[in-house]
Motif scaffolding. Structure first.
Motif, short mmCIF file in Angstrom:
data_model
loop_
_atom_site.label_atom_id
_atom_site.label_comp_id
_atom_site.label_asym_id
_atom_site.label_seq_id
_atom_site.Cartn_x
_atom_site.Cartn_y
_atom_site.Cartn_z
N UNK A 141 -7.21 -32.06 9.30
CA UNK A 141 -6.74 -30.67 9.20
C UNK A 141 -5.26 -30.51 9.56
N UNK A 142 -4.49 -31.58 9.42
CA UNK A 142 -3.04 -31.43 9.58
C UNK A 142 -2.46 -30.92 8.28
N UNK A 143 -1.55 -29.95 8.41
CA UNK A 143 -0.98 -29.30 7.23
C UNK A 143 0.27 -30.06 6.77
N UNK A 144 0.25 -30.61 5.55
CA UNK A 144 1.41 -31.35 5.02
C UNK A 144 2.34 -30.41 4.26
N UNK A 145 1.77 -29.35 3.71
CA UNK A 145 2.60 -28.32 3.06
C UNK A 145 1.76 -27.06 2.90
N UNK A 146 2.42 -25.91 2.87
CA UNK A 146 1.71 -24.65 2.63
C UNK A 146 2.69 -23.68 2.00
N UNK A 147 2.45 -23.35 0.73
CA UNK A 147 3.36 -22.48 -0.02
C UNK A 147 2.63 -21.18 -0.37
N UNK A 148 3.27 -20.06 -0.09
CA UNK A 148 2.64 -18.76 -0.38
C UNK A 148 3.63 -17.88 -1.14
N UNK A 149 3.19 -17.39 -2.28
CA UNK A 149 3.99 -16.45 -3.08
C UNK A 149 3.19 -15.16 -3.14
N UNK A 150 3.72 -14.09 -2.54
CA UNK A 150 2.95 -12.85 -2.50
C UNK A 150 3.47 -11.86 -3.54
N UNK A 151 2.54 -11.09 -4.13
CA UNK A 151 2.97 -10.06 -5.08
C UNK A 151 2.92 -8.68 -4.41
N UNK A 152 2.93 -8.65 -3.09
CA UNK A 152 2.75 -7.41 -2.34
C UNK A 152 3.77 -6.33 -2.73
N UNK A 153 5.00 -6.75 -3.05
CA UNK A 153 6.03 -5.76 -3.42
C UNK A 153 5.63 -4.98 -4.67
N UNK A 154 4.91 -5.65 -5.60
CA UNK A 154 4.47 -4.99 -6.84
C UNK A 154 3.46 -3.88 -6.56
N UNK A 155 2.75 -4.00 -5.42
CA UNK A 155 1.64 -3.08 -5.14
C UNK A 155 2.02 -1.92 -4.23
N UNK A 156 3.14 -2.06 -3.53
CA UNK A 156 3.51 -1.08 -2.50
C UNK A 156 3.53 0.35 -3.03
N UNK A 157 4.10 0.52 -4.22
CA UNK A 157 4.23 1.87 -4.79
C UNK A 157 2.87 2.51 -5.03
N UNK A 158 1.81 1.69 -5.14
CA UNK A 158 0.48 2.22 -5.44
C UNK A 158 -0.38 2.37 -4.19
N UNK A 159 0.13 1.96 -3.04
CA UNK A 159 -0.60 2.13 -1.78
C UNK A 159 -1.77 1.17 -1.62
N UNK A 160 -1.82 0.14 -2.41
CA UNK A 160 -2.90 -0.85 -2.31
C UNK A 160 -2.76 -1.85 -3.43
N UNK A 161 -3.55 -2.93 -3.38
CA UNK A 161 -3.44 -3.98 -4.39
C UNK A 161 -4.02 -3.50 -5.73
N UNK A 162 -3.22 -3.61 -6.78
CA UNK A 162 -3.67 -3.27 -8.14
C UNK A 162 -4.15 -4.57 -8.80
N UNK A 163 -5.46 -4.68 -9.06
CA UNK A 163 -6.01 -5.96 -9.53
C UNK A 163 -5.30 -6.54 -10.76
#
Ligand code: KG4
Ligand code: ZN
Length: 335
Positions: free
Chosen positions: A23-45
């Motif tokens: 369980x040692x982490x060799x890499x962890x990459x996260x790309x979030x689309x949260x900025x796209x959803x902010x205007x709608x007040x929640x995640x738009x599927x």
């Protein structure tokens, strides 16, 4: 089992990670689309699904490269992917990609339950871990108390009967005009507020392990309508205190009835400062170990999925390439 590539696309984070069998982490990459959803007040599927399609290739390539692997032919031993619960359109992007990689590289792949993934988050890069453990699993979609007898051996003792803790944070934040997601905003503001300013009920004081946050949200709305001059920071602090109090009270209750070596937090709300502080105090009081995921591993990520995948691949073996996504997959259905 050596290295496992994890892929997570259940909500708005496109994530890939490489984790080894310890369980040692060799890499962890996260790309979030949260900025796209902010205007709608929640995640738009639909927007989330489209963003996953856009990002998945580069996120996987980056995770493999950072781990020192050839992104075209990586020396990994398996691929783990979230196959539920989550948004169906989002899940399908990760699942189809994982299948394609598994075929192209001739590697086994396994579908992982997202909530089981959260249970593995505190194990990442941990030096030692002693079982059994009582875990508060609190996210935007779920809130539960889980007894873990060992990795992958879990029993859901109780869960929310209405809203999840993170959902309550998001709804109260929207009411207070603090934007989305609400958890981090309320947590930050609560630092400057008086937690005793608003009298809020502590719900679910019964003897069971069930949780409820819907009444608390309504109580905040009522109290602020009545007391219009109350400072927003005071509302945030009072609400935060009430959420932490309910969760910690139930965990304390579980601790009194189950002999465990430790307590743990998992899920997006595990980033909450009041909850983290309360867990540390509770651990000291009961003389048990306290496992808190790093801040980066609280929210959705693929390292926790890879870790759960290490376990599932070695215990259950690979999934069939015909595996479908299960948007409503319950943790209690995983054993
Ligand atoms: O686990 P997660 O990333 O997504 C789900 O699987 O649901 O959790 C996201 C949730 C959101 O509701 C967000 O408001 C909440 O976690 N959250 C927090 C904090 N950071 C994120 N809630 C309270 N305090 C925080 N610091
Ligand atoms: Zn999650």
């Amino acid at each position: 089992m050596g290295l496992v590539l994890g892929i997570e696309t259940s909500c708005d984070e496109t994530a890939a990670a490489v984790v080894d069998e310890r369980f040692h982490v060799h890499s962890s990459v996260i790309e979030s689309s949260i900025e796209d959803h902010k205007a709608f007040g929640g995640v738009v599927p639909e927007l989330a699904g489209r963003a996953h399609v856009q990002h998945i290739g580069s996120v996987v390539t980056r995770a493999l490269t950072i781990a020192g692997l050839d992104p075209l032919d990586p020396a990994i031993d398996g691929i783990a992917v979230t196959s539920g619960p989550g948004l169906i359109g989002s899940l399908l992007v990760g699942l189809s990609s994982a299948k394609a990689y598994a075929l192209a590289w001739n590697k086994p792949f396994v579908g992982v339950n997202h909530l089981e993934g959260h249970l593995f988050a505190p194990l990442l890069d941990a030096d030692s871990f002693t079982w059994p453990i009582l875990t508060l699993l609190v996210s935007g979609g779920h809130s539960m108390i889980v007894l873990q007898r060992g990795p992958g051996d879990h029993e859901v003792l109780g869960e929310t009967i209405d809203d999840a803790a993170g959902e309550a944070y998001d709804k109260v934040a929207r009411w207070l005009g603090l934007g989305y997601p609400g958890g981090p905003a309320i947590d930050k503001l609560a630092q400057e507020g008086d937690a005793r300013a608003l009298k809020l009920p502590v719900s679910m004081t019964g003897d069971d392990y069930d949780l409820s946050f819907s009444g608390l949200k309504t109580a905040v709305v009522r109290a602020t309508e009545k007391q219009r001059d109350v400072a927003v920071a005071d509302v945030a602090a009072s609400f935060q205190r009430a959420v932490a109090e309910q969760l910690l009270r139930k965990l304390r209750h579980a601790l009194a009835r189950h002999e465990v070596a430790g307590i743990a937090l998992g899920g997006g709300v595990a980033a909450n400062s009041a909850l983290r502080a309360g867990m540390t105090e509770l651990g000291a009081e009961f003389g048990v170990e306290v496992h808190l995921p790093t801040m980066a591993m609280c929210t959705d990520n693929a390292a926790m999925i890879a870790a759960a995948g290490v376990h599932r691949l070695s215990v259950d073996g690979a999934s069939a390439l015909t595996l479908s996504a299960n948007p409503n997959w319950q943790l209690s259905e995983v054993s």
